[in-house]
Design an enzyme around this catalytic site. Sequence first.
Site, PDB file in Angstrom:
ATOM      1  N   TYR A 145       0.888  -1.237   0.019  1.00  0.00           N
ATOM      2  CA  TYR A 145      -0.085  -0.171  -0.027  1.00  0.00           C
ATOM      3  C   TYR A 145       0.793   1.319  -0.087  1.00  0.00           C
ATOM      4  CZ  TYR A 145      -3.202  -3.367   1.418  1.00  0.00           C
ATOM      5  OH  TYR A 145      -4.006  -4.814   1.667  1.00  0.00           O
ATOM      6  N   LYS A 188      20.762  -6.847  22.283  1.00  0.00           N
ATOM      7  CA  LYS A 188      19.768  -6.624  22.613  1.00  0.00           C
ATOM      8  C   LYS A 188      18.522  -7.718  22.768  1.00  0.00           C
ATOM      9  CE  LYS A 188      16.949  -3.365  23.861  1.00  0.00           C
ATOM     10  NZ  LYS A 188      17.143  -2.461  25.337  1.00  0.00           N
ATOM     11  N   ASP A 221      21.923  -0.584  24.838  1.00  0.00           N
ATOM     12  CA  ASP A 221      21.749   0.685  25.425  1.00  0.00           C
ATOM     13  C   ASP A 221      22.768   1.179  26.616  1.00  0.00           C
ATOM     14  OD1 ASP A 221      20.421  -1.320  26.641  1.00  0.00           O
ATOM     15  OD2 ASP A 221      18.572  -0.265  27.242  1.00  0.00           O
ATOM     16  N   ASP A 245      27.537  -0.135  13.574  1.00  0.00           N
ATOM     17  CA  ASP A 245      27.483   1.228  12.953  1.00  0.00           C
ATOM     18  C   ASP A 245      27.559   2.413  13.947  1.00  0.00           C
ATOM     19  OD1 ASP A 245      27.417   3.110  10.528  1.00  0.00           O
ATOM     20  OD2 ASP A 245      25.207   3.094  11.097  1.00  0.00           O
ATOM     21  N   ASP A 249      30.421   5.693  15.146  1.00  0.00           N
ATOM     22  CA  ASP A 249      30.609   6.892  15.206  1.00  0.00           C
ATOM     23  C   ASP A 249      30.665   7.375  16.636  1.00  0.00           C
ATOM     24  OD1 ASP A 249      29.635   7.117  12.534  1.00  0.00           O
ATOM     25  OD2 ASP A 249      28.653   8.907  12.934  1.00  0.00           O
TER      26      ASP A 249
HETATM   27  C1  IPM Z   1      29.000   3.259   7.487  1.00  0.00           C
HETATM   28  C2  IPM Z   1      28.062   3.985   6.908  1.00  0.00           C
HETATM   29  C3  IPM Z   1      27.147   2.954   6.366  1.00  0.00           C
HETATM   30  C4  IPM Z   1      26.569   1.948   7.117  1.00  0.00           C
HETATM   31  C5  IPM Z   1      25.984   3.598   5.386  1.00  0.00           C
HETATM   32  C6  IPM Z   1      26.430   4.653   4.645  1.00  0.00           C
HETATM   33  C7  IPM Z   1      24.906   2.851   4.652  1.00  0.00           C
HETATM   34  O1  IPM Z   1      27.232   4.670   7.928  1.00  0.00           O
HETATM   35  O2  IPM Z   1      30.018   2.592   6.807  1.00  0.00           O
HETATM   36  O3  IPM Z   1      29.316   3.392   8.707  1.00  0.00           O
HETATM   37  O4  IPM Z   1      25.710   2.092   7.794  1.00  0.00           O
HETATM   38  O5  IPM Z   1      27.326   0.911   6.974  1.00  0.00           O
HETATM   39 MN    MN Z   2      28.233   4.701   9.830  1.00  0.00          MN
END
Ligand code: IPM
Ligand code: MN
Length: 357
Positions: A145, A188, A221, A245, A249
């Site tokens: 949908y 998790k 978490d 991922d 970061d």
């Molecule tokens: C990374 C990036 C990729 C991921 C994205 C761009 C799809 O964030 O390499 O960390 O999530 O793997």
């Molecule tokens: Mn990433």
Amino acid sequence: MTSFHIAVIEGDGIGPEVTGEAVRAVEAAAELSGASFQWTHYPWGSDYYLEHGQMASDDYLDQLARHDAILLGAVGHPDVQDHITLNGLLLPIRRRFDQFVCLRPSRLYPGIESPLRDKEPDSIDMLIYRENTEGEYANVGGRVYQNQTDDIAIQTAVFTRRGCERIIRAAFEKAQTRPKKHVTSATKSNAQGYGMVLWDEIFAEVASQFPQVETDSLLIDRAVMEFVRRPETFDVVVASNLFGDILTDLAAIVVGSMGLASSANIDPTRRSPSMFEPVHGSAPDITGQGIANPLAAILSAGLMLDHLQLDAAAAAIESAVANLLANPGPRTPDLGGTATTSEVGSAVAERIQAASQ
Ligand code: IPM
Ligand code: MN
Ligand code: NAD
């Protein structure tokens, strides 16, 4: 002299700006290992998409398969939806070449200040092993949908015994060689009662085969909280595709900048080329200004040399970067400086050359 064929996909945004510096660092280091490199540049990415309606040529995976390794800048463009660009280039490469280990180191280099208070140089030194071919990124699901009032989207995570076992085992094998000999699993399973429970079961099974390695299993978490509260206690961390991922970061900024975070997508069987790229993306907010930090790309190229077993060249890149950061010298704005991408790239290349004389 051994010659390596490297595919270069500079990609989008700051990708071309930082990848050039990575190639320069490899060229400067090559002599140390008695190797030479042949670089094939591919114009694939979002600009290619805007012109051709697809991210890369039809046979791009076959073309890449012929190389010893792939060096990638970044993929992602403000004018094209990310799920199209990433599913048209980056993610299929990781899957097709079965690059199931995504290795992401985070070290607090001497000379770099963590945004966290009172962190001593080198007190944080962790290695994240991210599962890279399945889990939440399996790309299984569908829409029903679509564009109607009751639009439905189903996105399925796929956890296989083989997939979990091989990434967890790789993490333990690495931990065994490190002084702390510790592996943390991010899970998790309190809410994801199928996939993450299988993950936990396999983690326990593999752990029992490595009695000399200490372990922890943290809910994701709790894990993100501990990455801020006590990052120095982590050694090797193993996580699913999505958790890995997000954790990488966070780990990148904890040790100072996205501009320092390197990454390797590895097929440990060596049947296919592995791919080396920074953790960061195309950074549209700073694209074209010449101020992107090239060190993440340069360190990723160092991981490539390590994978190609060019140990002296790999070590030269790591020490040139560490030396640059530990002393007064050019730094890009993310590290509080005013230098340009190429000034930092030149400073690294000079240090590599000085070390090889
Ligand atoms: C990374 C990036 C990729 C991921 C994205 C761009 C799809 O964030 O390499 O960390 O999530 O793997
Ligand atoms: Mn990433
Ligand atoms: P990003 O990593 O591109 O940027 C996050 C922040 O970090 C920005 O403020 C950026 O300026 C800064 N930054 C990143 N790299 C830097 C560097 N080398 N030097 C100095 N500062 C740097 O993340 P985002 O903004 O969420 O994503 C932008 C695009 O990149 C999106 O399209 C996303 O899908 C894509 N992306 C691609 C990859 C990849 O190709 N491997 C990885 C992550 C994001």
